[in-house]
Design a protein around this motif. Structure first.
Motif, PDB file in Angstrom:
ATOM      1  N   ARG A 194      37.284  47.887  34.556  1.00  0.00           N
ATOM      2  CA  ARG A 194      37.526  48.956  35.146  1.00  0.00           C
ATOM      3  C   ARG A 194      36.455  49.978  35.551  1.00  0.00           C
ATOM      4  NH1 ARG A 194      40.584  49.678  30.520  1.00  0.00           N
ATOM      5  NH2 ARG A 194      42.881  49.014  30.952  1.00  0.00           N
ATOM      6  N   ARG A 195      35.555  50.172  35.035  1.00  0.00           N
ATOM      7  CA  ARG A 195      34.331  50.781  35.519  1.00  0.00           C
ATOM      8  C   ARG A 195      33.527  50.144  36.534  1.00  0.00           C
ATOM      9  NH1 ARG A 195      29.006  50.977  35.355  1.00  0.00           N
ATOM     10  NH2 ARG A 195      28.769  49.101  34.309  1.00  0.00           N
ATOM     11  N   LEU A 196      33.525  48.915  36.681  1.00  0.00           N
ATOM     12  CA  LEU A 196      32.845  48.125  37.749  1.00  0.00           C
ATOM     13  C   LEU A 196      33.695  48.310  38.876  1.00  0.00           C
ATOM     14  CD1 LEU A 196      31.336  45.129  35.666  1.00  0.00           C
ATOM     15  CD2 LEU A 196      30.255  46.940  36.522  1.00  0.00           C
ATOM     16  N   ALA A 197      35.088  47.976  38.810  1.00  0.00           N
ATOM     17  CA  ALA A 197      35.951  48.243  40.027  1.00  0.00           C
ATOM     18  C   ALA A 197      35.867  49.367  40.726  1.00  0.00           C
ATOM     19  CB  ALA A 197      37.306  47.570  39.537  1.00  0.00           C
ATOM     20  N   ALA A 198      35.905  50.487  39.745  1.00  0.00           N
ATOM     21  CA  ALA A 198      35.999  51.702  40.466  1.00  0.00           C
ATOM     22  C   ALA A 198      34.529  52.359  41.142  1.00  0.00           C
ATOM     23  CB  ALA A 198      36.066  52.692  39.202  1.00  0.00           C
ATOM     24  N   GLY A 199      33.642  51.632  40.781  1.00  0.00           N
ATOM     25  CA  GLY A 199      32.262  51.755  41.277  1.00  0.00           C
ATOM     26  C   GLY A 199      32.033  51.079  42.670  1.00  0.00           C
ATOM     27  N   GLY A 200      33.210  50.166  43.036  1.00  0.00           N
ATOM     28  CA  GLY A 200      33.057  49.380  44.099  1.00  0.00           C
ATOM     29  C   GLY A 200      32.768  47.997  44.129  1.00  0.00           C
ATOM     30  N   LEU A 225      50.050  37.925  31.778  1.00  0.00           N
ATOM     31  CA  LEU A 225      50.595  38.704  32.975  1.00  0.00           C
ATOM     32  C   LEU A 225      50.469  40.129  32.567  1.00  0.00           C
ATOM     33  CD1 LEU A 225      52.155  38.571  35.286  1.00  0.00           C
ATOM     34  CD2 LEU A 225      54.393  38.551  34.256  1.00  0.00           C
ATOM     35  N   ASP A 226      50.336  40.794  31.218  1.00  0.00           N
ATOM     36  CA  ASP A 226      50.199  41.863  30.987  1.00  0.00           C
ATOM     37  C   ASP A 226      48.860  42.447  31.560  1.00  0.00           C
ATOM     38  OD1 ASP A 226      52.891  42.678  29.956  1.00  0.00           O
ATOM     39  OD2 ASP A 226      52.324  42.010  27.996  1.00  0.00           O
ATOM     40  N   GLU A 227      47.722  41.742  31.393  1.00  0.00           N
ATOM     41  CA  GLU A 227      46.530  41.997  31.504  1.00  0.00           C
ATOM     42  C   GLU A 227      46.433  41.981  33.169  1.00  0.00           C
ATOM     43  OE1 GLU A 227      42.341  40.517  29.914  1.00  0.00           O
ATOM     44  OE2 GLU A 227      43.362  38.889  30.732  1.00  0.00           O
ATOM     45  N   VAL A 228      47.025  41.105  33.900  1.00  0.00           N
ATOM     46  CA  VAL A 228      46.987  41.133  35.226  1.00  0.00           C
ATOM     47  C   VAL A 228      47.523  42.524  35.828  1.00  0.00           C
ATOM     48  CG1 VAL A 228      47.969  39.837  37.174  1.00  0.00           C
ATOM     49  CG2 VAL A 228      46.870  38.420  35.470  1.00  0.00           C
ATOM     50  N   LEU A 229      48.684  42.683  35.489  1.00  0.00           N
ATOM     51  CA  LEU A 229      49.083  43.969  35.825  1.00  0.00           C
ATOM     52  C   LEU A 229      48.410  45.090  35.437  1.00  0.00           C
ATOM     53  CD1 LEU A 229      52.968  43.143  35.128  1.00  0.00           C
ATOM     54  CD2 LEU A 229      51.880  43.208  37.407  1.00  0.00           C
ATOM     55  N   GLU A 230      47.643  45.300  34.236  1.00  0.00           N
ATOM     56  CA  GLU A 230      47.017  46.518  34.068  1.00  0.00           C
ATOM     57  C   GLU A 230      45.706  46.592  34.612  1.00  0.00           C
ATOM     58  OE1 GLU A 230      44.502  47.771  30.004  1.00  0.00           O
ATOM     59  OE2 GLU A 230      45.952  46.253  29.671  1.00  0.00           O
ATOM     60  N   LEU A 231      44.941  45.254  34.978  1.00  0.00           N
ATOM     61  CA  LEU A 231      43.920  45.307  35.740  1.00  0.00           C
ATOM     62  C   LEU A 231      43.662  45.178  37.245  1.00  0.00           C
ATOM     63  CD1 LEU A 231      41.749  43.818  32.690  1.00  0.00           C
ATOM     64  CD2 LEU A 231      41.734  46.142  33.437  1.00  0.00           C
ATOM     65  N   GLY A 232      44.620  44.378  37.614  1.00  0.00           N
ATOM     66  CA  GLY A 232      44.508  44.068  39.060  1.00  0.00           C
ATOM     67  C   GLY A 232      45.056  45.032  39.999  1.00  0.00           C
ATOM     68  N   ASN A 233      44.500  44.969  41.102  1.00  0.00           N
ATOM     69  CA  ASN A 233      45.042  45.800  42.231  1.00  0.00           C
ATOM     70  C   ASN A 233      45.551  44.862  43.430  1.00  0.00           C
ATOM     71  OD1 ASN A 233      42.348  45.277  43.183  1.00  0.00           O
ATOM     72  ND2 ASN A 233      41.991  47.137  44.012  1.00  0.00           N
ATOM     73  N   ARG A 234      44.965  43.706  43.505  1.00  0.00           N
ATOM     74  CA  ARG A 234      45.552  42.670  44.488  1.00  0.00           C
ATOM     75  C   ARG A 234      45.582  41.362  43.603  1.00  0.00           C
ATOM     76  NH1 ARG A 234      41.858  42.655  49.939  1.00  0.00           N
ATOM     77  NH2 ARG A 234      41.846  40.479  49.107  1.00  0.00           N
ATOM     78  N   VAL A 235      46.832  40.831  43.610  1.00  0.00           N
ATOM     79  CA  VAL A 235      47.081  39.814  42.894  1.00  0.00           C
ATOM     80  C   VAL A 235      47.187  38.237  43.929  1.00  0.00           C
ATOM     81  CG1 VAL A 235      48.655  38.729  41.061  1.00  0.00           C
ATOM     82  CG2 VAL A 235      47.971  41.134  41.139  1.00  0.00           C
ATOM     83  N   GLY A 236      46.596  37.394  43.277  1.00  0.00           N
ATOM     84  CA  GLY A 236      46.954  35.966  43.862  1.00  0.00           C
ATOM     85  C   GLY A 236      47.225  35.022  42.637  1.00  0.00           C
ATOM     86  N   ALA A 243      33.449  44.150  43.184  1.00  0.00           N
ATOM     87  CA  ALA A 243      34.488  42.972  43.101  1.00  0.00           C
ATOM     88  C   ALA A 243      34.410  42.562  42.154  1.00  0.00           C
ATOM     89  CB  ALA A 243      34.337  42.129  44.384  1.00  0.00           C
ATOM     90  N   VAL A 244      35.615  42.251  41.421  1.00  0.00           N
ATOM     91  CA  VAL A 244      35.991  41.885  40.172  1.00  0.00           C
ATOM     92  C   VAL A 244      37.033  40.663  40.479  1.00  0.00           C
ATOM     93  CG1 VAL A 244      36.488  41.859  37.932  1.00  0.00           C
ATOM     94  CG2 VAL A 244      35.197  43.695  38.960  1.00  0.00           C
ATOM     95  N   LEU A 245      36.495  39.470  40.019  1.00  0.00           N
ATOM     96  CA  LEU A 245      37.599  38.395  40.050  1.00  0.00           C
ATOM     97  C   LEU A 245      38.294  38.227  38.686  1.00  0.00           C
ATOM     98  CD1 LEU A 245      39.062  36.094  41.412  1.00  0.00           C
ATOM     99  CD2 LEU A 245      36.971  34.615  41.150  1.00  0.00           C
ATOM    100  N   LEU A 246      39.218  38.330  38.252  1.00  0.00           N
ATOM    101  CA  LEU A 246      40.004  38.119  36.973  1.00  0.00           C
ATOM    102  C   LEU A 246      40.750  36.977  36.906  1.00  0.00           C
ATOM    103  CD1 LEU A 246      40.429  39.431  34.017  1.00  0.00           C
ATOM    104  CD2 LEU A 246      42.315  40.552  35.003  1.00  0.00           C
ATOM    105  N   ILE A 247      40.368  36.128  35.975  1.00  0.00           N
ATOM    106  CA  ILE A 247      41.339  34.883  36.075  1.00  0.00           C
ATOM    107  C   ILE A 247      41.935  34.954  34.613  1.00  0.00           C
ATOM    108  CG2 ILE A 247      41.524  32.444  35.992  1.00  0.00           C
ATOM    109  CD1 ILE A 247      38.889  32.400  38.008  1.00  0.00           C
ATOM    110  N   ALA A 258      39.228  45.651  24.269  1.00  0.00           N
ATOM    111  CA  ALA A 258      39.344  47.093  24.866  1.00  0.00           C
ATOM    112  C   ALA A 258      37.744  47.416  25.597  1.00  0.00           C
ATOM    113  CB  ALA A 258      39.673  48.077  23.770  1.00  0.00           C
ATOM    114  N   ALA A 259      36.640  47.031  25.185  1.00  0.00           N
ATOM    115  CA  ALA A 259      35.559  47.096  25.704  1.00  0.00           C
ATOM    116  C   ALA A 259      35.231  46.488  27.273  1.00  0.00           C
ATOM    117  CB  ALA A 259      34.427  46.999  24.847  1.00  0.00           C
ATOM    118  N   VAL A 260      35.818  45.051  27.148  1.00  0.00           N
ATOM    119  CA  VAL A 260      35.713  44.407  28.013  1.00  0.00           C
ATOM    120  C   VAL A 260      36.630  44.872  29.400  1.00  0.00           C
ATOM    121  CG1 VAL A 260      36.197  42.126  29.241  1.00  0.00           C
ATOM    122  CG2 VAL A 260      35.076  42.191  27.092  1.00  0.00           C
ATOM    123  N   ARG A 261      37.640  45.216  28.918  1.00  0.00           N
ATOM    124  CA  ARG A 261      38.761  45.632  29.868  1.00  0.00           C
ATOM    125  C   ARG A 261      38.174  47.251  30.477  1.00  0.00           C
ATOM    126  NH1 ARG A 261      44.808  44.484  27.933  1.00  0.00           N
ATOM    127  NH2 ARG A 261      44.770  42.224  28.005  1.00  0.00           N
TER     128      ARG A 261
END
Length: 70
Positions: free
Chosen positions: A16-22, A32-43, A24-28, A9-12
């Motif tokens: 979110r905090r970093l992404a909201a501040g502008g 699938l639930d994590e990707v949908l929860e945290l991603g705004n563009r998905v590849g 760029a976050v690359l999440l690998i 929860a702390a990492v997530r």
């Protein structure tokens, strides 16, 4: 187990905090639930290629399995 859930929860929250501040976050992730929860563009990385995909559970899952690979 609580420590693992708290750490997750702390990492997530930090992502979110970093992404909201502008930042760029690359999440690998293979979660699938994590990707949908945290991603705004998905590849999806499949067989050495990054495939763009609509951010829906069905399309991401298909791409992860190589279905509909152009």
């Amino acid at each position: 187990m609580t420590t693992d859930l708290s750490a997750t929860a702390a990492v997530r929250d930090e992502i979110r905090r970093l992404a909201a501040g502008g930042t760029a976050v690359l999440l690998i992730s293979t979660d699938l639930d994590e990707v949908l929860e945290l991603g705004n563009r998905v590849g999806v990385l499949f067989r050495g290629r990054v495939l763009p995909v609509e951010p829906t559970r069905e399309r991401i899952g298909q791409r992860m399995l190589g279905v509909g690979d152009a």
